[in-house]
Structures are given as C-alpha cells and as structure tokens.
Design an enzyme around this catalytic site. Structure first.
Site, PDB file in Angstrom:
ATOM      1  CB  CYS A   3      -0.950  -0.004   1.187  1.00  0.00           C
ATOM      2  SG  CYS A   3      -1.913  -1.515   1.309  1.00  0.00           S
TER       3      CYS A   3
ATOM      4  CG  HIS B  54      -3.131   3.001   2.440  1.00  0.00           C
ATOM      5  ND1 HIS B  54      -3.680   2.608   1.247  1.00  0.00           N
ATOM      6  CD2 HIS B  54      -3.221   1.933   3.281  1.00  0.00           C
ATOM      7  CE1 HIS B  54      -4.082   1.343   1.353  1.00  0.00           C
ATOM      8  NE2 HIS B  54      -3.814   0.919   2.567  1.00  0.00           N
TER       9      HIS B  54
ATOM     10  CG  ASN C  59      -6.683  -1.192   1.530  1.00  0.00           C
ATOM     11  OD1 ASN C  59      -5.976  -0.833   0.588  1.00  0.00           O
ATOM     12  ND2 ASN C  59      -6.178  -1.604   2.684  1.00  0.00           N
TER      13      ASN C  59
HETATM   14  O1  UT7 Z   1      -3.503  -1.687   3.914  1.00  0.00           O
HETATM   15  C1  UT7 Z   1      -3.538  -2.242   5.190  1.00  0.00           C
HETATM   16  C2  UT7 Z   1      -4.476  -3.424   5.128  1.00  0.00           C
HETATM   17  N1  UT7 Z   1      -5.057  -3.829   6.337  1.00  0.00           N
HETATM   18  C3  UT7 Z   1      -5.852  -3.052   7.084  1.00  0.00           C
HETATM   19  O2  UT7 Z   1      -6.056  -1.892   6.840  1.00  0.00           O
HETATM   20  C4  UT7 Z   1      -6.506  -3.694   8.267  1.00  0.00           C
HETATM   21  C5  UT7 Z   1      -6.566  -2.791   9.459  1.00  0.00           C
HETATM   22  N2  UT7 Z   1      -7.520  -3.323  10.419  1.00  0.00           N
HETATM   23  C6  UT7 Z   1      -8.837  -3.064  10.331  1.00  0.00           C
HETATM   24  O3  UT7 Z   1      -9.290  -2.343   9.466  1.00  0.00           O
HETATM   25  C7  UT7 Z   1      -9.729  -3.671  11.378  1.00  0.00           C
HETATM   26  O4  UT7 Z   1      -8.941  -4.306  12.360  1.00  0.00           O
HETATM   27  C8  UT7 Z   1     -10.760  -4.668  10.787  1.00  0.00           C
HETATM   28  C9  UT7 Z   1     -11.812  -3.933   9.981  1.00  0.00           C
HETATM   29  C10 UT7 Z   1     -10.066  -5.712   9.945  1.00  0.00           C
HETATM   30  C11 UT7 Z   1     -11.484  -5.382  11.951  1.00  0.00           C
HETATM   31  O5  UT7 Z   1     -12.104  -4.406  12.769  1.00  0.00           O
HETATM   32  P1  UT7 Z   1     -11.883  -4.429  14.356  1.00  0.00           P
HETATM   33  O6  UT7 Z   1     -12.703  -3.369  14.917  1.00  0.00           O
HETATM   34  O7  UT7 Z   1     -10.407  -4.397  14.616  1.00  0.00           O
HETATM   35  O8  UT7 Z   1     -12.514  -5.813  14.730  1.00  0.00           O
HETATM   36  P2  UT7 Z   1     -11.847  -7.007  15.534  1.00  0.00           P
HETATM   37  O9  UT7 Z   1     -10.829  -7.697  14.709  1.00  0.00           O
HETATM   38  O10 UT7 Z   1     -11.437  -6.498  16.884  1.00  0.00           O
HETATM   39  O11 UT7 Z   1     -13.087  -7.983  15.707  1.00  0.00           O
HETATM   40  C12 UT7 Z   1     -14.231  -7.602  16.482  1.00  0.00           C
HETATM   41  C13 UT7 Z   1     -15.302  -8.658  16.263  1.00  0.00           C
HETATM   42  C14 UT7 Z   1     -14.761 -10.082  16.347  1.00  0.00           C
HETATM   43  O12 UT7 Z   1     -15.758 -10.878  16.946  1.00  0.00           O
HETATM   44  P3  UT7 Z   1     -15.650 -11.261  18.504  1.00  0.00           P
HETATM   45  O13 UT7 Z   1     -14.359 -12.004  18.651  1.00  0.00           O
HETATM   46  O14 UT7 Z   1     -15.665  -9.962  19.243  1.00  0.00           O
HETATM   47  O15 UT7 Z   1     -16.866 -12.090  18.719  1.00  0.00           O
HETATM   48  C15 UT7 Z   1     -14.625 -10.476  14.894  1.00  0.00           C
HETATM   49  O16 UT7 Z   1     -14.732 -11.875  14.696  1.00  0.00           O
HETATM   50  O17 UT7 Z   1     -15.845  -8.514  14.940  1.00  0.00           O
HETATM   51  C16 UT7 Z   1     -15.800  -9.767  14.261  1.00  0.00           C
HETATM   52  N3  UT7 Z   1     -15.642  -9.522  12.831  1.00  0.00           N
HETATM   53  C17 UT7 Z   1     -16.698  -9.295  12.018  1.00  0.00           C
HETATM   54  N4  UT7 Z   1     -18.024  -9.217  12.244  1.00  0.00           N
HETATM   55  C18 UT7 Z   1     -18.820  -8.943  11.197  1.00  0.00           C
HETATM   56  C19 UT7 Z   1     -14.519  -9.500  12.105  1.00  0.00           C
HETATM   57  N5  UT7 Z   1     -14.808  -9.250  10.813  1.00  0.00           N
HETATM   58  C20 UT7 Z   1     -16.152  -9.118  10.729  1.00  0.00           C
HETATM   59  C21 UT7 Z   1     -17.055  -8.859   9.677  1.00  0.00           C
HETATM   60  N6  UT7 Z   1     -18.371  -8.770   9.963  1.00  0.00           N
HETATM   61  N7  UT7 Z   1     -16.630  -8.657   8.417  1.00  0.00           N
END
Ligand code: UT7
Length: 339
Positions: free
Chosen positions: A124, A266, A296
């Site tokens: 990225c 980004h 993204n």
């Molecule tokens: O260019 C760089 C590329 N990468 C990125 O930019 C990624 C950066 N990270 C993020 O954008 C965020 O961490 C995510 C969007 C990937 C995830 O958001 P988050 O607020 O960090 O969620 P989390 O990983 O803390 O997960 C919270 C909950 C989990 O469930 P439990 O364990 O609390 O029951 C996940 O399993 O949300 C769940 N979850 C979802 N729920 C619905 C994870 N993905 C999803 C989804 N839909 N797509």
C-alpha cells in the site's frame, strides 16, 4: 524514524505533477452483496471500516488494463502523449503475472519508445515509493517526464470466505505524470521519506506462489494464494506509523500542519484515518477520504483518492498536499508537494 545521514538530492531540477488520472472498473461489490458470501452485515462494515462498496475488475481485465485507462487520463491532463514518457514505474502487488512486469505490458500497450519500465512492490506504500524513485530520477536531470502508476486487481487475491479481509479490498488504478521543472518553481515535490520494518512483515502476507512456497495442490487447499492479516495489530501500527510519517514530512520542511491544505493518506479504514487526524492534530475535514466508494485498493489508493478529490474540486492547483502511506512489509512513507 529519521534515516541516518538523510539528505535530498541537491539539484536545479525538481518534479511537478503535470497530470493525474484514475480508473475504477465498472463492476461494484456492495456490503449487501458481501452479506450473501460471509457472516457479516452492512452496518458492521460501515461502522468498523467506513467502506460501502468497492469496484471489481471484469474477468477479462488485469492490472495493466486498469493502469492503461488511468494513464490516458493523466496524459490528457498533462497535454503529453505516450511518446513523451521517459520512464514507467508501476507499483502493484497484483501485477498481470510474475513476469514480465506490468510496467512492460503497459509500455507496449501505450506505444511508448523503448524506455525503461519496471514494477515495484511496496504494497500500500507502493505509490509513494514509486513517486520518490521517479522524483529522484528527475532531480538528477536524467529524465523529463515519468509515468507513475499504482494499480491493483486485488479481488483475485482475496478469499471471499474470510470475512476479515474480503470486506476491505477493491480494484482500481491511479496514474501521475511527473515532469521536470525548475527548483525555483513553488509547484513541485518538496520531499519524500520512506521506511520499512521487515520485522513486522508477518502481520499482512500473501505467501503462496513465491519461491518459498511455490504453487501446489497443498497451497491451494490451505488457501495460501490469498491475503491474510492480523487486522487489529495492523490497525495499531498504521495509526502510529502514519502519524509519525506526517510529522516527519512537516518537520523536514519546516512547515506547520495549519499550512497543509489536504492530507491524502492510504485509504485503509475510516477509523484509522480519523485516529491519525486526532494524533496529528489535523482537521478531519481536510483528510481526503474515498474509501466509502473504493475500499482499500493498496498501491492505487492514494492516486485514486487524490484524483477523485481533484474531480470533486477539493484539491486545487497551488495547494500544499501531504501524502502518507502505510502497508504490508511493513512499509510506510510520506511525500509533501505543492500541486
Ligand atoms: O492496507 C492495510 C491493510 N489492512 C488493514 O487496513 C486492516 C486494518 N484493520 C482493520 O481495518 C480492522 O482491524 C478490521 C476492519 C479488519 C477489523 O475491525 P476491528 O474493529 O479491529 O474488529 P476485531 O478484529 O477487533 O473484531 C471484532 C469482532 C470479532 O468478533 P468477537 O471475537 O468480538 O466475537 C470479529 O470476529 O468482529 C468480528 N468480525 C466481524 N463481524 C462482522 C470480524 N470481521 C467481521 C465482519 N463482519 N466482516
């Protein structure tokens, strides 16, 4: 983060942005569409990422096809033809194939002279890396007009059964023409600073198909041909690193944040960008955001966000713009320019 003995090339020549263009493929994947593929919902995606839809290349389109469309627009704005280009750099992690490079495919399709053309892989951060390389070739006086493209067809490397990644990524290309100008011209690239921390590489990977893990049935069975990431860790690193990059660019140039007209970061996640604005003490209204429409798009994200802001009449000639990038590697970088 300052590099040891860092200095920019002293030269009578600088680069200015002669033209910009972008291309979003027609196909669109909405959050509602994703609800049918994985256990997710529109509200969760919008609240946690800010993304509403992402564009998807048609089956016949590869990265060079998107890059070609973006380049035609950038050339038109620059009032140049393909014959005027002296060098091509394509930043991508999803090139047409391993070799030859997407830049060589693009060079042939554009009908350029036999100019040098190569791809770079900095995920990225790739577009900012490529701009910095191009800027330095111009500063040395070696070349006059350089085409820099960030292009991705990421959806072919995404597992549509992994809800953490498949909601994020989209396809797009953005192109800039950098042209030689006098150092006294205020409209120029003022600085670039690039970084990488390979020790954090495991946070965001696409391991399958390389020399360590060549394609095999096992690779396909284990879905190693797709991107995987530790989202929360990347989130924290992205906020910290993007903020540091912004400070580094301003400190180097002796510029105050209040002088910056637009920050073009980004486009990873709205919450990351809002958090960077808070830490950098920069108004959120002056952070360019297009990821609600694009998702993204990795190396394409900054030039696409920039071009959409130009089309919307937000970014105007003469304004001071700060680019800030972060991506797999982990790579990062900043570039300050007067447009
Ligand atoms: O260019 C760089 C590329 N990468 C990125 O930019 C990624 C950066 N990270 C993020 O954008 C965020 O961490 C995510 C969007 C990937 C995830 O958001 P988050 O607020 O960090 O969620 P989390 O990983 O803390 O997960 C919270 C909950 C989990 O469930 P439990 O364990 O609390 O029951 C996940 O399993 O949300 C769940 N979850 C979802 N729920 C619905 C994870 N993905 C999803 C989804 N839909 N797509």
């Amino acid at each position: 983060m300052t590099q040891p003995e860092f200095r920019q090339v002293d030269s009578p020549f600088r680069s200015h942005v002669a033209g910009v263009g972008s291309y979003l493929p027609e196909g669109v994947l909405t959050n509602k569409d994703l609800e049918k593929l994985v256990d997710t919902n529109d509200q969760w995606i919008v609240e946690r990422t800010g993304i509403q839809r992402r564009h998807m290349a048609a089956p016949h389109q590869a990265t060079s096809d998107l890059a070609y469309e973006a380049t035609l627009k950038a050339l038109k704005m620059a009032h140049l033809t393909a014959q005027d280009i002296d060098m091509i750099i394509v930043a991508t992690v999803s090139g047409d194939q391993v070799m030859p490079s997407t830049a060589c495919v693009l060079q042939h399709r554009l009908g350029c002279r036999t100019i040098m053309a190569f791809d770079i892989l900095a995920a990225c951060s790739g577009f900012v890396y490529a701009l910095s390389i191009a800027d330095n070739f111009i500063r040395t006086g070696m070349y006059k007009n350089i085409l820099v493209v960030g292009g991705e067809v990421l959806h072919r490397f995404v597992n549509y059964k992994d809800r953490e990644t498949c909601i994020l990524f989209g396809d797009a290309a953005g192109a800039w023409i950098l042209s030689r100008t006098e150092a006294s011209n205020p409209q120029k690239i003022m600085s670039s600073h690039l970084h990488a921390d390979g020790g954090l590489g495991e946070l965001f990977v696409l391991p399958g198909g390389g020399s360590r893990m060549p394609f095999s049935q096992e690779v396909l069975d284990n879905k190693k041909q797709y991107v995987t990431m530790k989202g929360r860790e990347i989130f924290k690193n992205a906020v910290r690193t993007l903020t540091q990059c912004c400070h580094e660019a301003l400190d180097f140039n002796g510029v105050n944040a209040t002088e910056v007209d637009w920050l073009v970061p980004h486009q990873a996640n709205v919450r990351i960008l809002e958090s960077v604005a808070d830490h950098f003490e920069f108004p959120k209204e002056k952070v360019v955001m297009s990821l609600h429409e694009t998702g993204n798009t990795s190396a394409a994200s900054i030039p696409v966000a920039f071009d959409l802001a130009v089309q919307e009449g937000k970014i105007k000639r003469g304004q001071l713009i700060l680019l800030a990038a972060f991506g797999a590697g982990l790579t990062s970088g900043s570039l300050l320019l007067r447009y």
